[in-house]
Motif scaffolding. Structure first.
Motif, mmCIF file in Angstrom:
data_model
loop_
_atom_site.group_PDB
_atom_site.id
_atom_site.type_symbol
_atom_site.label_atom_id
_atom_site.label_comp_id
_atom_site.label_asym_id
_atom_site.label_seq_id
_atom_site.Cartn_x
_atom_site.Cartn_y
_atom_site.Cartn_z
ATOM 1 N N TYR A 132 0.681 -1.066 -0.273
ATOM 2 C CA TYR A 132 0.000 -0.243 -0.218
ATOM 3 C C TYR A 132 0.823 1.355 0.101
ATOM 4 C CZ TYR A 132 -3.695 -3.219 1.341
ATOM 5 O OH TYR A 132 -4.858 -4.235 1.488
ATOM 6 N N THR A 133 0.293 2.463 -0.496
ATOM 7 C CA THR A 133 0.986 3.675 -0.027
ATOM 8 C C THR A 133 0.402 4.054 1.159
ATOM 9 O OG1 THR A 133 -0.857 5.243 -0.678
ATOM 10 C CG2 THR A 133 0.566 4.447 -2.569
ATOM 11 N N GLY A 134 1.479 4.640 1.924
ATOM 12 C CA GLY A 134 1.059 5.055 3.223
ATOM 13 C C GLY A 134 -0.090 5.761 3.680
ATOM 14 N N TRP A 135 -0.184 6.868 2.373
ATOM 15 C CA TRP A 135 -1.482 7.548 2.355
ATOM 16 C C TRP A 135 -2.814 6.961 2.540
ATOM 17 C CZ3 TRP A 135 -1.344 12.426 4.030
ATOM 18 C CH2 TRP A 135 -2.362 13.137 3.916
ATOM 19 N N ASP A 136 -2.697 5.437 1.755
ATOM 20 C CA ASP A 136 -4.018 4.834 1.819
ATOM 21 C C ASP A 136 -4.211 4.232 3.248
ATOM 22 O OD1 ASP A 136 -4.391 5.312 -0.707
ATOM 23 O OD2 ASP A 136 -3.378 3.639 -1.624
ATOM 24 N N LEU A 137 -3.232 4.140 3.901
ATOM 25 C CA LEU A 137 -3.547 3.588 5.192
ATOM 26 C C LEU A 137 -3.965 4.301 6.403
ATOM 27 C CD1 LEU A 137 -0.711 0.954 5.190
ATOM 28 C CD2 LEU A 137 -3.014 0.600 4.761
ATOM 29 N N VAL A 138 -3.582 5.748 6.043
ATOM 30 C CA VAL A 138 -4.101 6.514 7.327
ATOM 31 C C VAL A 138 -5.476 6.578 7.681
ATOM 32 C CG1 VAL A 138 -4.035 9.254 7.859
ATOM 33 C CG2 VAL A 138 -2.127 8.090 6.669
ATOM 34 N N ALA A 139 -6.112 6.366 6.744
ATOM 35 C CA ALA A 139 -7.672 6.401 7.433
ATOM 36 C C ALA A 139 -7.959 5.198 8.023
ATOM 37 C CB ALA A 139 -8.497 6.373 6.017
ATOM 38 N N HIS A 140 -7.047 4.135 8.027
ATOM 39 C CA HIS A 140 -7.414 2.770 8.680
ATOM 40 C C HIS A 140 -6.678 3.019 10.352
ATOM 41 C CE1 HIS A 140 -9.171 0.781 5.386
ATOM 42 N NE2 HIS A 140 -7.981 1.166 4.718
ATOM 43 N N THR A 141 -6.402 4.194 10.588
ATOM 44 C CA THR A 141 -5.732 4.373 11.902
ATOM 45 C C THR A 141 -6.506 5.309 12.521
ATOM 46 O OG1 THR A 141 -4.313 6.431 11.386
ATOM 47 C CG2 THR A 141 -3.282 4.045 10.827
ATOM 48 N N LEU A 142 -7.480 6.017 11.924
ATOM 49 C CA LEU A 142 -8.085 7.114 12.620
ATOM 50 C C LEU A 142 -9.770 6.570 13.160
ATOM 51 C CD1 LEU A 142 -7.558 10.183 10.219
ATOM 52 C CD2 LEU A 142 -6.366 9.793 12.653
ATOM 53 N N TYR A 143 -10.034 6.868 14.358
ATOM 54 C CA TYR A 143 -11.325 6.551 15.231
ATOM 55 C C TYR A 143 -10.989 4.964 15.655
ATOM 56 C CZ TYR A 143 -15.985 5.178 16.092
ATOM 57 O OH TYR A 143 -17.231 4.772 16.619
#
Length: 273
Positions: free
Chosen positions: A64-75
């Motif tokens: 993955y690109t790191g940016w794609d994974l950021v949302a999966h760390t929030l909430y």
């Protein structure tokens, strides 16, 4: 600064890892060319081992690109970043940016270096935002051991500093050009639920805190509330949350505490029947 190798791999002192952990991570990093290579994290608590990886949202074999994974760390965390392997120069660059972050906020926030307990909360997201490639090493297992005596678990004013760390996450997103869209709404949900939870925790733990910790925790909560913008968060949160946050600081603290009490009683009621 002292590391001579090509990679760094931070591991918490009270956790443990699987056999050949570093070998599995490095093999996967060399195979994919990823700046970040992550193990599979297990939450070990009360005799249970729960894998922290959402297989419906993510694939262990993909890059993955790191940016794609950021949302999966929030909430909520849909994967774990503990024990990750990082290219050293990439890690240093991100760390220098993190420590040099300047916030645009209404109320001054405690410096990140003064809130080391939660520096990884902001640091993990910063690393992901700058990573072109992130891979998972399916055979490398990181066991997160629950320790009731750890600094995260001990009831003290320091546990409220995650609210300051959240402001650094918000600023990093702004610095990376994200101020709208699904990821921004996800951040607002993250900020809202974290602030609501800490407001309720303050009342719940009030009698367990020392007089000094009560004062410090209250300062942190007030600072976070002043920096929080319900209007900015409105598209991401429920109308009830919006109304509570707009009711005033002390009203919001008590209402979120009462909400948690009611939620707990309902769960107990359902358990009986």
């Amino acid at each position: 600064e002292m590391a001579k190798g090509e990679y760094v791999c931070p591991i918490d002192a009270d956790d443990d890892v699987s056999a050949d952990f570093i070998r599995e991570l490095i093999d996967r990093a060399l195979e994919t060319g990823a700046e970040i290579t992550l193990p599979i994290m297990r939450n070990c608590r009360s005799g249970e081992e729960v894998e922290i990886f959402d297989s419906e949202a993510l694939d262990k074999g993909s890059v993955y690109t790191g940016w794609d994974l950021v949302a999966h760390t929030l909430y909520e965390w849909r994967f774990g970043m503990n024990g990750g392997l990082y290219e050293k120069e990439f890690y240093k660059k991100c760390l220098n940016y993190l420590l040099g972050l300047r916030l645009t906020v209404k109320a001054p926030v405690v410096a990140l270096t003064e809130s080391l307990m939660f520096i990884d909360e902001a640091g993990s997201r910063v690393l992901l935002m700058d990573a072109e490639k992130v891979a998972f090493a399916a055979k490398a297992v990181y066991n997160y051991r629950y320790n009731p005596d750890s600094v995260v678990e001990i009831k003290s004013a320091r546990s409220f500093n995650v609210l300051d760390s959240n402001m650094f996450i918000r600023q990093a997103l702004l610095d990376h050009g994200c101020s709208e869209g699904p990821l921004w709404r996800r951040l607002q949900l993250h900020l809202s639920t974290c602030l609501a939870d800490k407001m309720a925790k303050y009342v719940e733990c009030y009698s367990k805190l020392s007089a000094h910790d009560r004062r410090e925790a209250l300062k942190t909560l007030k600072r976070a509330y002043r920096n929080y913008d319900p209007a900015e968060a409105a598209p991401a949160i429920s109308k009830i949350f919006y109304v509570i946050f707009r009711s005033g600081f002390y009203s919001a603290v008590m209402l979120f505490y009462l909400r948690n009490c009611l939620k707990f009683r309902l769960q107990c009621f359902r358990g009986r029947f």
